[in-house]
Design an enzyme around this catalytic site. Structure first.
Site, short mmCIF file in Angstrom:
data_model
loop_
_atom_site.label_atom_id
_atom_site.label_comp_id
_atom_site.label_asym_id
_atom_site.label_seq_id
_atom_site.Cartn_x
_atom_site.Cartn_y
_atom_site.Cartn_z
N PRO A 2 0.84 -1.21 0.00
CG PRO A 2 -0.71 -1.55 1.70
CD PRO A 2 0.59 -2.06 1.16
CD GLU A 3 3.57 2.50 -4.04
OE1 GLU A 3 3.64 3.60 -4.61
OE2 GLU A 3 4.01 1.45 -4.54
NE ARG A 112 5.67 -11.54 2.42
CZ ARG A 112 6.59 -11.13 1.56
NH1 ARG A 112 6.22 -10.57 0.43
NH2 ARG A 112 7.87 -11.29 1.83
NE ARG A 151 20.10 11.96 -1.00
CZ ARG A 151 19.23 11.09 -0.48
NH1 ARG A 151 18.06 11.48 -0.06
NH2 ARG A 151 19.55 9.82 -0.38
#
Ligand SMILES: [Zn+2]
Length: 271
Positions: A2-3, A112, A151
């Site tokens: 799930p995002e 899980r 980055r």
């Protein structure tokens, strides 16, 4: 996993069932789902608290309780929250049950067992280090460019980093990179200002569309009523390995970028 769109959907759809309700008891079928405090303190601390609000920050759900504490829930890989009558046959793989005072319960389903719940007084200790919310008005392409400029890591890995931007995971990162023709291994320094602007717009459009479609049920994600989301029907590359690219028919490739399976089109997204 799930995002942002899946967690936003769960938050929106669970809200009418829980706001104003009092928690009567907690049943833990797997104690490991509670990260803090101890399972005993978690259960006693939650019972008799009224649920005042629920919000989302990144992939976390933050439940505000009447006692001034917060229940922070993370669905991680395979978690779902399902609301149904306490007396009905519970769904499979239930790890915790939050009993409410109207005869409904919230079932934390998690095949899980990566899901997490915390009962805390200081929520910023958990969610304070998250990057900006990509759908908020104050998130701009300038902010994205500025955060990327510091980055040096593959774009796929950076988009999934919660401290850079909150809520994006592997699926929506793949989709946003495909929509902008950016190869998942490209470094931020190789991106033009125009590409970052397009990426910014793609992130927002893709996340909004996925929320409209109630999230993507790729693996084990269910909505609180037990039904599936339909956002994955719109996926152009994510989880489409070996299938033809919808733009150029080249088979969609899967590579692993910093431990994440990453789908892309080698023709539409050149290195
Ligand atoms: Zn293609």
């Amino acid at each position: 996993m799930p995002e942002l769109p899946e967690v936003e959907t769960v938050k929106n759809e669970i809200l009418p069932y829980i706001i104003g309700r009092t928690i009567t008891a907690i049943t833990l079928l797997w104690e490991g789902i509670v990260k803090e405090p101890s399972p005993e303190e978690f259960c006693s601390g939650l019972s008799r608290q009224k649920i005042m609000d629920i919000s989302r920050r990144g992939k976390y759900m933050v439940v505000t309780l009447s006692g001034g504490e917060y229940l922070i829930i993370h669905l991680k890989m395979t978690g779902s929250l399902i609301v149904q009558k306490t007396t009905d046959e519970p769904p499979r793989f239930i790890r915790a049950i939050i009993h409410l005072d109207d005869g409904n319960s919230v079932f934390f389903r998690d095949p899980r067992k990566f899901g997490a719940m915390r009962l805390v007084r200081d929520k910023d200790r958990i969610i304070g280090k998250l990057g900006p919310e990509p759908l908020e008005d104050d998130f701009t392409s300038e902010i994205l460019a500025e955060r990327l400029s510091k980055r040096k890591a593959p774009m796929k890995a950076l988009l999934c980093e919660q401290s850079l931007v909150a809520g994006i995971g592997s699926m929506y990162a793949d989709e946003a990179l495909f929509a902008t023709g950016i190869h998942p291994l490209r470094l931020p320094e190789s991106l033009s200002r125009k590409e970052i602007e397009l990426l910014y717009r793609a992130i927002r459009e893709i996340l909004w569309a996925a929320i409209e479609n109630k999230g993507a049920s790729v693996n084990t994600y269910f909505r609180p009523g037990g039904s599936e989301g339909t956002a994955h029907y719109e996926f152009k590359v994510a989880h489409r390995g070996g299938q033809p690219c919808l733009v150029c028919s080249t088979p969609v490739k899967r590579i692993v970028v910093r431990g994440r399976g990453s789908y892309f089109c080698s023709k539409c997204q050149p290195p």
